[in-house]
Design a protein around this motif. Structure first.
Motif, PDB file in Angstrom:
ATOM      1  N   LEU A 151       0.309  -1.227   0.108  1.00  0.00           N
ATOM      2  CA  LEU A 151       0.003   0.631  -0.176  1.00  0.00           C
ATOM      3  C   LEU A 151       0.889   1.424   0.161  1.00  0.00           C
ATOM      4  CD1 LEU A 151      -2.760  -1.022   2.946  1.00  0.00           C
ATOM      5  CD2 LEU A 151      -2.626  -1.855   0.543  1.00  0.00           C
ATOM      6  N   VAL A 152       0.964   1.799  -1.002  1.00  0.00           N
ATOM      7  CA  VAL A 152       1.275   3.466  -0.801  1.00  0.00           C
ATOM      8  C   VAL A 152       0.847   4.801  -1.111  1.00  0.00           C
ATOM      9  CG1 VAL A 152       2.553   4.668  -2.479  1.00  0.00           C
ATOM     10  CG2 VAL A 152       3.181   2.112  -2.337  1.00  0.00           C
ATOM     11  N   GLU A 153       0.226   5.602   0.388  1.00  0.00           N
ATOM     12  CA  GLU A 153      -0.511   6.581   0.435  1.00  0.00           C
ATOM     13  C   GLU A 153       0.439   8.088  -0.153  1.00  0.00           C
ATOM     14  OE1 GLU A 153      -0.478   4.316   4.809  1.00  0.00           O
ATOM     15  OE2 GLU A 153       0.811   4.616   2.672  1.00  0.00           O
ATOM     16  N   SER A 154      -0.222   8.876  -1.201  1.00  0.00           N
ATOM     17  CA  SER A 154       0.158  10.629  -1.531  1.00  0.00           C
ATOM     18  C   SER A 154      -0.784  11.001  -1.132  1.00  0.00           C
ATOM     19  CB  SER A 154       0.052   9.531  -2.830  1.00  0.00           C
ATOM     20  OG  SER A 154      -0.513   9.699  -3.273  1.00  0.00           O
ATOM     21  N   GLY A 155      -0.766  11.928  -1.094  1.00  0.00           N
ATOM     22  CA  GLY A 155      -1.797  13.838  -1.367  1.00  0.00           C
ATOM     23  C   GLY A 155      -1.712  14.288   0.038  1.00  0.00           C
ATOM     24  N   GLY A 156      -0.698  13.568   0.700  1.00  0.00           N
ATOM     25  CA  GLY A 156      -0.536  14.328   1.754  1.00  0.00           C
ATOM     26  C   GLY A 156      -0.056  15.750   1.858  1.00  0.00           C
TER      27      GLY A 156
ATOM     28  N   CYS B 110      -3.126   4.595   5.608  1.00  0.00           N
ATOM     29  CA  CYS B 110      -4.062   3.782   5.073  1.00  0.00           C
ATOM     30  C   CYS B 110      -4.064   1.892   4.766  1.00  0.00           C
ATOM     31  CB  CYS B 110      -4.291   3.156   3.930  1.00  0.00           C
ATOM     32  SG  CYS B 110      -3.199   3.013   1.907  1.00  0.00           S
ATOM     33  N   ALA B 111      -5.266   1.254   5.178  1.00  0.00           N
ATOM     34  CA  ALA B 111      -4.457  -0.096   5.841  1.00  0.00           C
ATOM     35  C   ALA B 111      -5.928  -1.008   4.928  1.00  0.00           C
ATOM     36  CB  ALA B 111      -5.086  -0.696   7.253  1.00  0.00           C
ATOM     37  N   ALA B 112      -5.541  -2.130   4.654  1.00  0.00           N
ATOM     38  CA  ALA B 112      -5.878  -3.504   3.671  1.00  0.00           C
ATOM     39  C   ALA B 112      -6.882  -4.653   5.231  1.00  0.00           C
ATOM     40  CB  ALA B 112      -5.587  -3.780   2.868  1.00  0.00           C
ATOM     41  N   GLY B 113      -7.674  -4.910   4.997  1.00  0.00           N
ATOM     42  CA  GLY B 113      -8.104  -5.828   6.082  1.00  0.00           C
ATOM     43  C   GLY B 113      -9.205  -6.477   5.790  1.00  0.00           C
TER      44      GLY B 113
ATOM     45  N   GLY C  59       0.231   0.531   4.736  1.00  0.00           N
ATOM     46  CA  GLY C  59       1.363   1.672   3.997  1.00  0.00           C
ATOM     47  C   GLY C  59       1.763   2.722   4.681  1.00  0.00           C
ATOM     48  N   GLN C  60       2.905   3.433   4.641  1.00  0.00           N
ATOM     49  CA  GLN C  60       4.011   4.400   5.348  1.00  0.00           C
ATOM     50  C   GLN C  60       3.610   5.258   5.650  1.00  0.00           C
ATOM     51  OE1 GLN C  60       3.647   4.166   2.332  1.00  0.00           O
ATOM     52  NE2 GLN C  60       3.792   6.282   1.663  1.00  0.00           N
ATOM     53  N   GLY C  61       2.189   5.545   5.791  1.00  0.00           N
ATOM     54  CA  GLY C  61       1.755   6.743   6.441  1.00  0.00           C
ATOM     55  C   GLY C  61       1.912   8.044   5.065  1.00  0.00           C
TER      56      GLY C  61
END
Length: 121
Positions: A4-9, A96-99, A112-114
């Motif tokens: 998972l890769v977050e973006s947009g912060g 984000c997380a998947a579960g 993800g790494q945040g």
């Protein structure tokens, strides 16, 4: 294994908006309940929003209801968090997380790494 890769912060003034994205790879995205959580300095991580596999159900923490919207695009393997009317207290690292499970009984498996969100007053 799901990545998972977050973006947009970023940095935004109070009252502004940001849209976070989380791109998933390495698994069948539509099999997972997806969620966003956040962690502010010196505080524990807290849940923000979750969305079911078919995006028919969503669940929010009280402090963001009416301001944040979680959505997902299973064709793009991406989950989003639209954040409006941002407040300084929304400042945190967002993950984000998947579960598995449901939006009410979510069991995180992958993180993800945040991405940092900073709201100035």
């Amino acid at each position: 294994q799901v990545q998972l890769v977050e973006s947009g912060g970023g940095l935004v003034q109070a009252g502004g908006s940001l849209r976070l994205s989380c791109a998933a790879s390495g698994g069948t995205f539509s099999n997972y309940v997806m969620g966003w959580s956040r962690q502010a300095p010196g505080k524990e991580r807290e849940f923000v929003a979750r969305i079911s596999r078919s995006h028919s159900n969503t669940y929010y923490t009280d402090s963001v209801k009416g301001r944040f919207t979680i959505s997902r695009d299973n064709a793009k393997n991406t989950v989003y968090l639209q954040m409006n009317i941002l407040k300084p207290e929304d400042t945190a690292v967002y993950y984000c997380a998947a579960g598995s499970g449901t939006t009410m009984d979510f069991r995180e498996r992958y993180w993800g790494q945040g991405t940092q969100v900073t709201v100035s007053s």
